[in-house]
Design a protein around this motif. Structure first.
Motif, PDB file in Angstrom:
ATOM      1  N   ILE A 160      40.179  45.481  22.610  1.00 21.66           N
ATOM      2  CA  ILE A 160      39.105  44.536  22.941  1.00 21.66           C
ATOM      3  C   ILE A 160      38.050  45.277  23.746  1.00 21.66           C
ATOM      4  CG2 ILE A 160      40.382  42.347  22.865  1.00 21.66           C
ATOM      5  CD1 ILE A 160      40.992  42.698  25.833  1.00 21.66           C
ATOM      6  N   THR A 161      36.848  44.725  23.789  1.00 23.73           N
ATOM      7  CA  THR A 161      35.782  45.379  24.557  1.00 23.73           C
ATOM      8  C   THR A 161      35.327  44.468  25.687  1.00 23.73           C
ATOM      9  OG1 THR A 161      34.204  44.532  22.955  1.00 23.73           O
ATOM     10  CG2 THR A 161      34.909  46.836  22.697  1.00 23.73           C
ATOM     11  N   ILE A 162      34.666  45.096  26.621  1.00 27.69           N
ATOM     12  CA  ILE A 162      34.255  44.375  27.824  1.00 27.69           C
ATOM     13  C   ILE A 162      32.760  44.053  27.768  1.00 27.69           C
ATOM     14  CG2 ILE A 162      33.760  46.453  29.175  1.00 27.69           C
ATOM     15  CD1 ILE A 162      35.161  45.005  31.546  1.00 27.69           C
ATOM     16  N   ASP A 163      32.387  42.933  28.369  1.00 26.81           N
ATOM     17  CA  ASP A 163      30.952  42.634  28.549  1.00 26.81           C
ATOM     18  C   ASP A 163      30.759  42.073  29.944  1.00 26.81           C
ATOM     19  OD1 ASP A 163      31.868  40.050  28.518  1.00 26.81           O
ATOM     20  OD2 ASP A 163      31.249  39.664  26.440  1.00 26.81           O
ATOM     21  N   LYS A 164      29.560  41.606  30.233  1.00 30.43           N
ATOM     22  CA  LYS A 164      29.264  41.179  31.608  1.00 30.43           C
ATOM     23  C   LYS A 164      30.195  40.064  32.074  1.00 30.43           C
ATOM     24  CE  LYS A 164      26.702  41.021  35.403  1.00 30.43           C
ATOM     25  NZ  LYS A 164      27.778  40.316  36.103  1.00 30.43           N
ATOM     26  N   SER A 165      30.325  39.018  31.219  1.00 32.34           N
ATOM     27  CA  SER A 165      31.128  37.870  31.661  1.00 32.34           C
ATOM     28  C   SER A 165      32.606  38.242  31.766  1.00 32.34           C
ATOM     29  CB  SER A 165      30.944  36.693  30.706  1.00 32.34           C
ATOM     30  OG  SER A 165      31.477  37.053  29.436  1.00 32.34           O
ATOM     31  N   ARG A 166      33.039  39.117  30.890  1.00 34.03           N
ATOM     32  CA  ARG A 166      34.439  39.545  30.934  1.00 34.03           C
ATOM     33  C   ARG A 166      34.709  40.406  32.178  1.00 34.03           C
ATOM     34  NH1 ARG A 166      35.697  38.691  25.363  1.00 34.03           N
ATOM     35  NH2 ARG A 166      35.457  36.450  25.320  1.00 34.03           N
ATOM     36  N   HIS A 167      33.700  41.188  32.530  1.00 36.21           N
ATOM     37  CA  HIS A 167      33.804  41.982  33.746  1.00 36.21           C
ATOM     38  C   HIS A 167      34.022  41.075  34.943  1.00 36.21           C
ATOM     39  CE1 HIS A 167      32.325  44.786  36.965  1.00 36.21           C
ATOM     40  NE2 HIS A 167      33.066  45.633  36.241  1.00 36.21           N
ATOM     41  N   ASP A 168      33.267  39.952  34.961  1.00 39.42           N
ATOM     42  CA  ASP A 168      33.429  38.976  36.037  1.00 39.42           C
ATOM     43  C   ASP A 168      34.825  38.377  36.028  1.00 39.42           C
ATOM     44  OD1 ASP A 168      30.893  39.413  36.865  1.00 39.42           O
ATOM     45  OD2 ASP A 168      30.019  37.616  35.911  1.00 39.42           O
ATOM     46  N   LEU A 169      35.326  38.148  34.807  1.00 35.31           N
ATOM     47  CA  LEU A 169      36.665  37.571  34.685  1.00 35.31           C
ATOM     48  C   LEU A 169      37.713  38.498  35.307  1.00 35.31           C
ATOM     49  CD1 LEU A 169      38.522  35.331  33.588  1.00 35.31           C
ATOM     50  CD2 LEU A 169      38.558  36.546  31.407  1.00 35.31           C
ATOM     51  N   LEU A 170      37.544  39.804  35.053  1.00 34.51           N
ATOM     52  CA  LEU A 170      38.480  40.766  35.647  1.00 34.51           C
ATOM     53  C   LEU A 170      38.415  40.701  37.171  1.00 34.51           C
ATOM     54  CD1 LEU A 170      38.159  43.961  33.400  1.00 34.51           C
ATOM     55  CD2 LEU A 170      39.800  42.099  33.245  1.00 34.51           C
ATOM     56  N   MET A 171      37.189  40.614  37.685  1.00 35.14           N
ATOM     57  CA  MET A 171      37.024  40.496  39.140  1.00 35.14           C
ATOM     58  C   MET A 171      37.781  39.279  39.659  1.00 35.14           C
ATOM     59  SD  MET A 171      35.122  42.868  40.382  1.00 35.14           S
ATOM     60  CE  MET A 171      33.478  43.334  40.890  1.00 35.14           C
ATOM     61  N   LYS A 172      37.598  38.171  38.948  1.00 27.25           N
ATOM     62  CA  LYS A 172      38.274  36.930  39.361  1.00 27.25           C
ATOM     63  C   LYS A 172      39.785  37.117  39.295  1.00 27.25           C
ATOM     64  CE  LYS A 172      34.777  33.641  37.802  1.00 27.25           C
ATOM     65  NZ  LYS A 172      34.474  32.858  36.598  1.00 27.25           N
ATOM     66  N   GLY A 173      40.195  37.837  38.281  1.00 26.61           N
ATOM     67  CA  GLY A 173      41.623  38.104  38.116  1.00 26.61           C
ATOM     68  C   GLY A 173      42.187  38.816  39.332  1.00 26.61           C
ATOM     69  N   PHE A 174      41.460  39.818  39.790  1.00 24.55           N
ATOM     70  CA  PHE A 174      41.960  40.542  40.966  1.00 24.55           C
ATOM     71  C   PHE A 174      41.965  39.676  42.204  1.00 24.55           C
ATOM     72  CE2 PHE A 174      41.590  44.377  38.409  1.00 24.55           C
ATOM     73  CZ  PHE A 174      42.788  44.988  38.761  1.00 24.55           C
ATOM     74  N   ASP A 175      40.989  38.752  42.283  1.00 23.65           N
ATOM     75  CA  ASP A 175      40.995  37.810  43.405  1.00 23.65           C
ATOM     76  C   ASP A 175      42.269  36.986  43.389  1.00 23.65           C
ATOM     77  OD1 ASP A 175      38.610  38.702  44.290  1.00 23.65           O
ATOM     78  OD2 ASP A 175      37.398  37.103  43.360  1.00 23.65           O
ATOM     79  N   VAL A 176      42.623  36.547  42.155  1.00 24.51           N
ATOM     80  CA  VAL A 176      43.835  35.733  42.023  1.00 24.51           C
ATOM     81  C   VAL A 176      45.058  36.549  42.436  1.00 24.51           C
ATOM     82  CG1 VAL A 176      45.356  34.528  40.407  1.00 24.51           C
ATOM     83  CG2 VAL A 176      42.877  34.260  40.219  1.00 24.51           C
ATOM     84  N   VAL A 177      45.147  37.771  41.924  1.00 25.99           N
ATOM     85  CA  VAL A 177      46.297  38.619  42.267  1.00 25.99           C
ATOM     86  C   VAL A 177      46.391  38.765  43.784  1.00 25.99           C
ATOM     87  CG1 VAL A 177      47.317  40.919  42.065  1.00 25.99           C
ATOM     88  CG2 VAL A 177      46.226  39.869  40.084  1.00 25.99           C
ATOM     89  N   SER A 178      45.249  39.048  44.385  1.00 24.20           N
ATOM     90  CA  SER A 178      45.216  39.241  45.821  1.00 24.20           C
ATOM     91  C   SER A 178      45.737  37.995  46.539  1.00 24.20           C
ATOM     92  CB  SER A 178      43.769  39.551  46.226  1.00 24.20           C
ATOM     93  OG  SER A 178      43.663  39.608  47.603  1.00 24.20           O
ATOM     94  N   ASP A 179      45.248  36.818  46.080  1.00 24.45           N
ATOM     95  CA  ASP A 179      45.701  35.561  46.677  1.00 24.45           C
ATOM     96  C   ASP A 179      47.201  35.356  46.482  1.00 24.45           C
ATOM     97  OD1 ASP A 179      43.275  34.930  47.647  1.00 24.45           O
ATOM     98  OD2 ASP A 179      42.821  33.302  46.224  1.00 24.45           O
ATOM     99  N   LEU A 180      47.650  35.620  45.283  1.00 23.11           N
ATOM    100  CA  LEU A 180      49.067  35.404  44.987  1.00 23.11           C
ATOM    101  C   LEU A 180      49.952  36.334  45.824  1.00 23.11           C
ATOM    102  CD1 LEU A 180      48.963  34.957  41.090  1.00 23.11           C
ATOM    103  CD2 LEU A 180      49.477  33.200  42.789  1.00 23.11           C
ATOM    104  N   VAL A 181      49.488  37.554  46.028  1.00 19.56           N
ATOM    105  CA  VAL A 181      50.244  38.480  46.875  1.00 19.56           C
ATOM    106  C   VAL A 181      50.320  37.925  48.294  1.00 19.56           C
ATOM    107  CG1 VAL A 181      50.206  40.785  47.930  1.00 19.56           C
ATOM    108  CG2 VAL A 181      49.746  40.531  45.487  1.00 19.56           C
ATOM    109  N   ARG A 182      49.210  37.434  48.754  1.00 18.87           N
ATOM    110  CA  ARG A 182      49.213  36.896  50.124  1.00 18.87           C
ATOM    111  C   ARG A 182      50.128  35.696  50.228  1.00 18.87           C
ATOM    112  NH1 ARG A 182      43.406  35.865  50.723  1.00 18.87           N
ATOM    113  NH2 ARG A 182      43.898  34.574  52.556  1.00 18.87           N
ATOM    114  N   GLU A 183      50.139  34.893  49.156  1.00 16.98           N
ATOM    115  CA  GLU A 183      51.022  33.728  49.172  1.00 16.98           C
ATOM    116  C   GLU A 183      52.482  34.172  49.202  1.00 16.98           C
ATOM    117  OE1 GLU A 183      52.086  29.865  46.478  1.00 16.98           O
ATOM    118  OE2 GLU A 183      52.547  31.933  45.948  1.00 16.98           O
ATOM    119  N   ALA A 184      52.775  35.171  48.402  1.00 16.85           N
ATOM    120  CA  ALA A 184      54.146  35.669  48.348  1.00 16.85           C
ATOM    121  C   ALA A 184      54.563  36.228  49.695  1.00 16.85           C
ATOM    122  CB  ALA A 184      54.257  36.760  47.277  1.00 16.85           C
ATOM    123  N   LYS A 185      53.606  36.789  50.365  1.00 14.28           N
ATOM    124  CA  LYS A 185      53.871  37.357  51.693  1.00 14.28           C
ATOM    125  C   LYS A 185      54.139  36.235  52.702  1.00 14.28           C
ATOM    126  CE  LYS A 185      51.466  41.052  54.266  1.00 14.28           C
ATOM    127  NZ  LYS A 185      50.123  41.681  54.353  1.00 14.28           N
ATOM    128  N   GLY A 186      53.657  35.039  52.348  1.00 13.16           N
ATOM    129  CA  GLY A 186      53.848  33.897  53.235  1.00 13.16           C
ATOM    130  C   GLY A 186      52.656  33.641  54.133  1.00 13.16           C
TER     131      GLY A 186
END
Lengths: 690, 121
Positions: A81-107
């Motif tokens: 698959i290829t990336i474009d502007k909106s998909r790039h934003d989606l990846l950014m959002k994805g990392f935000d989610v990961v970051s949040d989920l890690v913090r949640e797991a940490k408690g």
């Protein structure tokens, strides 16, 4: 452990923070038009690592999200698959989610249940997932669900060389199999070549495994997880009912041990259970397919015949070329290599018909046991060389003579236990039955540690029956050989076992009919040794071609002792015995081949002709008078009986290189003709002087 | 005599966890963070098993496995690769490179120990 676990978690969270930071950095730098492979790889790895850690700690929510995220990143990395502007934003959002989920797991925080929902949906939309994420337990968990029912499987497992090249070890797999249930493991060694063709890095052996287990096919398959592509593997569920695997003869050595090295040694014990069961035929046929095929005997015979024709044709071509007198090195070289190939072809075809003598040897232990108990003797039979191969026809004809000789050894050879003890021998007598190849023939020996042949009694019997002159001076060897005379039997009383006078003479005749010889070595008090020597095949013969007049004859090479051109002084003419040749203190009867077959224009004076000394039986010799010797040649035997009829003094015929038919002489038959003639002219002169 | 396992992974967390698990199970553990580092750590010494991640920076894991298979000392050393289950293509590449077996991430500790036992004598 808890402290350790907390430590891990601490490391995991620290690392996750680092990874996220690094991923974000790469993501910021990522060019939408030309994303660098390195950056995409790094981004993928960070999510991949977080997922790995999350899985280990059972952080399900994080695992679920990172799994989808990782898939998208992997697709991106590999260019699906290829990336474009909106998909790039989606990846950014994805990392935000990961970051949040890690913090949640940490408690640290509590997240709303739908925190990741939109992003996850968008990611799945971009690169759809198939199914959920993998379970943490792998196949074992699934296998445990399987119905606990005992099933029987036949597993055929033959490693390829790549299996070993990847450091996999069949021993470990067999060990695992053994732990799964009731397993019988047989090793198939049929593919192992001779040492000169042996490649130490090649894979030659395989295994056939019969296992009864309740783990189910999937779990059984899992044992072979790492090797399925590097081996020939089949797992078959067997229908219920008593079954055993029967492995191809000599191709597989059944064994119950897990150590392949020991399997060969245990072959003997393990072979026994493979013999019973009713439906095993199917299994055996299939297992045979691994290393052997069944071929109709007619087809093989046809092949043997065709090869025989080729041998003859090749000899004819060679003969013709010789007469053309062409000086061509290339032609001669070609002819020579063709000769060699024809011989190799013939050997190969003959070896197809060859079978181990085991099939005959196998019947003997039972015979010995039954005889011994009838006679109240203790006898042990030891066999050796059962795998020695010989032509099928020879094997078929071997059974009767061998049975007879073994009987004789038990009955006449081995003494009663008390007598043995008195002679200082163990109460149990031993008979050794062995087979081996020796200079193109098979040699079978029957050795017993019994009383040997009682020469005094043999001599007495012969005198009683008028077989010999009481005053005759006889060597020990000659006396020993009297047991092969027709009508001879020294058994004190006739038993069911042997001693009805249809003894060794029949044995000898049978063996000789096969082109074989029987000899006896007798050590009175210590035992006797019977030695049978037989040709490996009945289809070809190494012969010596001789001429008598315009005719040609073939003499079996094995019966020839020597060739000589006698001087007139060596020949004596006796009215009672015909002509004799005196050689090295021995008088040997002469037999004029031209006389037997009524051939004109042959050389009649032995001093001008050639004398071929042949051994007939028991070391007795006859001198055949022929004109000339042409040479030694391998000839293809053509039966006279099936094409014409039996002729006295001739065992078969063959076709020579020039296309002419030559008869193969039967030296024993010839001697019989000689004796008959002597007996008819002088009835009182018998064996004794011959 | 306890067996020695070399684990190669760029993730400290994985290293930490794997190392602990294996030590608990009675293995001697050596660790490296990538292929090049692994060769330094090995220093030509024999080990009983090598567990390596398939996704590492630096020396490519496949190159690392191929290198080991050429090496007289490690030619016959069992090598397990850590993969993620959907990585069929990469898994196949790992097999082709000469890996003995694989572990699908994420895995639990029992599975790790059992798989190592499955391929080591």
């Amino acid at each position: 452990m808890d402290d350790q676990l907390e430590d891990f978690k601490k490391t995991f969270f620290e690392e996750s923070t680092d990874l996220l930071g690094m991923a974000e950095m790469h993501l910021m730098d990522l060019s939408i038009t030309e994303p660098s492979a390195e950056s995409l790889g790094a981004i993928f790895r960070s999510v991949h690592s977080i997922k790995g850690g999350a899985g280990a700690f059972g952080m399900e929510r994080l695992v679920k999200f990172t799994h989808s995220f990782e898939s998208v990143l992997d697709a991106l990395r590999s260019g699906k698959i290829t990336i474009d502007k909106s998909r790039h934003d989606l990846l950014m959002k994805g990392f935000d989610v990961v970051s949040d989920l890690v913090r949640e797991a940490k408690g640290d925080v509590q997240l709303p249940a739908d925190r990741e929902a939109t992003v996850l949906a968008d990611l799945n939309d971009w690169w759809p997932q198939d199914g959920g994420h993998g379970g943490s337990g792998g196949g074992t968990a699934k296998a445990a669900v399987a119905v606990k029912k005992i099933q029987k499987f036949i597993v055929r497992f033959k490693p390829l060389r790549t299996l070993y090249a990847k450091a996999n070890e069949p021993l470990l797999i067999l060990r695992q199999i053994k732990n799964l249930g009731n397993a019988i493991i047989a090793c198939t060694t049929g593919g192992v070549p001779t040492l000169d063709r042996f490649d130490p890095e090649e894979a030659y052996i395989g295994w056939i495994i019969q296992i009864e287990t309740d783990i189910g096919e999937a779990a059984l398959m899992e044992v072979f997880e790492f090797v399925d592509v590097d081996s020939e593997l089949s797992i078959q569920l067997q229908p219920d009912g008593p079954q055993t695997i029967e492995t191809p003869f000599a191709a597989a050595a059944p064994a119950t041990t897990e150590d392949p090295g020991q399997e060969v040694a245990k072959t003997a014990q393990a072979a026994a259970p493979a013999k019973d069961g009713g439906k095993e035929k199917e299994a055996s046929e299939k297992s045979a397919a691994v290393t052997s095929i069944r071929v109709d005997l007619d087809k093989i015979d046809r092949l043997v015949n065709m090869v025989g024709e080729i041998v003859i044709t090749q000899a004819m071509v060679a003969e013709q070329l010789k007469q053309l007198n062409i000086e061509s090195k290339n032609l001669m070289n070609g002819l020579e290599s063709m000769q060699q190939h024809t011989r190799e072809l013939q050997d190969s075809v003959m070896s197809i018909r060859a079978q181990p003598v085991k099939s005959v040897f196998q019947r003997m232990p039972r015979l010995v046991r039954e005889l011994a108990s009838t006679l109240n003797k203790d006898v042990r039979l030891v066999t050796a060389g059962e795998n020695t191969e010989v032509d099928k026809t020879v094997i078929e004809q071997l059974s009767d003579p061998l049975t007879h000789m073994i009987r004789n050894s038990v009955d006449h050879g081995i003494e009663m236990p008390d007598k043995r003890e008195a002679a200082g021998k163990p109460r149990e007598g031993t008979i050794l039955l062995s087979a081996e190849h020796r200079s193109g023939r098979i040699v079978i020996q029957i050795v017993d540690d019994g009383g040997g042949i009682n020469r005094e009694r043999v001599k007495q019997k012969c005198i009683e029956k008028g077989l010999i002159n009481p005053d005759a001076q006889l060597t020990d060897e000659e006396i020993d050989n009297f047991i092969f005379l027709p009508g001879f039997s020294t058994a004190e009383k006739i038993s069911n076992v042997s001693g009805r006078g249809v003894g060794m003479d029949v044995v000898k005749k049978n063996i000789q009919a096969l082109g074989g010889r029987v000899n006896v070595v007798n050590k009175p008090g210590q035992g006797s040794r019977f030695v049978l020597s037989l040709p490996l095949t009945l289809a070809v013969l190494d012969g010596m071609v001789v001429t008598v007049g315009a005719e040609r004859y073939v003499l079996p090479l094995t019966s020839i002792i020597e060739l000589l051109r006698p001087t007139p002084e060596m020949i004596s003419k006796l009215i009672t015995h015909g002509d004799l040749i005196h050689i090295r203190g021995e008088y040997i009867r002469l037999l004029y081949v031209h006389d037997v077959f009524n051939i004109r224009d042959a050389i009649t004076n032995p001093a001008d002709a050639l004398v071929v000394l042949v051994e007939v039986d028991g070391g007795q010799k006859v001198g055949l008078v022929v004109d000339e010797v042409i040479g030694q040649q391998q000839v293809v035997i053509k039966s006279l009986e099936s094409n014409y009829r039996q002729i006295e003094g001739v065992s078969a015929a063959t076709i020579l290189g020039d296309g002419r038919v030559a008869l193969i002489l039967d030296v024993i038959g010839l001697r019989q003709i000689l004796l008959d003639r002597a007996a008819s002219t002088h009835p009182r002169t018998l064996e004794a002087a011959s | 005599m306890s067996k020695t396992v070399l684990t190669v992974d760029d993730s400290k967390m994985i290293q930490h966890m794997v190392g602990f698990t294996l030590k608990q199970a009675g293995f001697d553990v050596k660790q490296a963070f990538n292929g090049q580092n692994a060769l330094d750590v090995l220093d030509g010494q024999k080990v009983d098993c090598i567990v390596t991640d398939l996704n590492m920076p630096g020396m490519d894991s496949l190159e690392f496995i191929k290198y080991l298979r050429q090496h007289p000392v490690y030619k016959t050393t069992p090598i397990l690769m850590l993969t993620s289950e959907k990585d069929e293509i990469r898994k196949q590449a790992g097999r082709d490179a000469g890996a003995t077996g694989w572990l699908v991430k994420p895995f639990n500790t029992d599975k790790l120990v059992n798989t190592i036992k499955k391929v080591t004598l």
